[in-house]
Motif scaffolding. Sequence first.
Motif: not given
Lengths: 376, 164
Positions: A167-171, A225-231
């Motif tokens: 759930t924290n993956l990505g950014t 949401v932390t994946l697929g959207v930039s910081e």
Amino acid sequence: MKLTDISNDINDWFSGSGPLADIVVSSRIRLARNLAGHKFLHSCSIEEKSKILEQLKAVLMSLDLGDEVFYFSVDQAPALSRSFLVERHLISRHHAMAKGPRGVVIARREFFTAMINEEDHLRLQVLMPGCQLSACVEQIDRIDNDVEKHVDYAFNPRFGYLTACPTNLGTGIRVSVMLHMPALKMTGQIEKFLAAAKDMNLAVRGLFGEGSEATSDLYQISNQVTLGVSERSIVSNFESSIIPEMVEYEKIARRQLLAKQVDILDDKIARATALLQNANLISSQEALSLLSHLRLGLNMREHMQASTPAIDRLCALKNQNAGADPDRGLSIRTINRLFMLTLPAHLQLNYGKSLDAAHRDALRAKIIRQALHQPT
Amino acid sequence: MQCQVCNKRTATIHLTEITDGVRHEMHICEQCAAEQGIAAQSQMSINDLLSNLLASQPSDDELLGGGDEVSACPNCGFTLDRLQKEGTLGCPHDYEVFQHSLLPLIQHAHNGSTTHCGKVPSKVPHDTKKLVELSSLRQELERAIREEDYERAAELRDRMKQQE
């Protein structure tokens, strides 16, 4: 540095300053990072956890943060100290309760903390007063880049920064703002705000986790949401859309209180002031709730020029903590200071020994009475 | 809205073209668009554009080299049933080892997304960085089109062209 060096005053992020501070109490950004070549924490042996702790501690302590930095060993700290760090939002409740080698690096002014061996190997956090997410993201990005010069992060081109929990993956970014929403509750419209937050895919929590929002009227909203959207996109969405909408809800409710329910507003503030000035015993929950009404009264005077008998009396109170300027009126900073310094762990740390609930209630009531007492 | 060409039928095609930062709008009916060959020449529908974009997404193989279907991670011994109990994975390799099993969960947690968009560590090789940056731009472009922010879409399209 000892914890008692900071326990006598509020930290910067809770000072009541910054943009939109009458509603947006603070801004926070957290980044979850893990070291490549190591298992995630839950699967690590004690030896591996110690190795990670030592490596990250050395890196973080060597950073130039423009402030004095100190390290605090969480696993070796007494329960009271850990609770104190949770009350100041310097560590999470999970970090306080977990097991095994773990620690936290804290900047003296408390705008930055780094939890080592929380759920992920590293959780960087930047906290600022008011609505300052852009400044927070800039600062945390810089610190993250500095850390990365010394370590290899676990990263994958498709999934981004790899975290223990998907759930924290990505950014790995968690953007949150703390909002003070007392008027929405007084006008029975808090559900409207909660539904809007749900529609925007946001998580809503209280000041100290689930359930505490009901007493303090403080709500922490954060992205899920932390994946697929930039910081930058997440932060810009908060600044351009989410925060203005949420702030507007509370502003409308405040205007509604003044226009149509001024008796209710006046009664709440009058009762809160009288109870806080006279109570001999006061629980932490009750103090949070009553101080919230005082904060509302002061903010409505400052930002909406509101005037009711109770608000006028509140604004006429002299600030007992003004030091060289004793004629200054009661400030939001003083209210927030009372709010934080009368929390259970703060009370006990400043008193120098542990106290049972009844003694804490008496001490809390005394501190608040003294601060709101008016010399004749 | 009336068609700007025949001035009779209702305009059902709304074209926005941005050239050198200048925005031109045109509202025409389907028939006039077909007659003028506009739709075929310079524009495509949002659906077509999105499907083209999705088709050009890098495949798993390009990005990860594929994941094997094994019951335990060879690096840390983690098995997926532990995820339900513990709520966390065993090591960073688990994302590759259990990729197929994890994808629905990841998609669910992140509003349908399964590809990173945003910061890349500076130590990552240049080619990988470029790949992630392109993927980020592509996702931003999709979002801009969905939100009908055509100025932003045009800017992103130009940036993608520069990168390719």
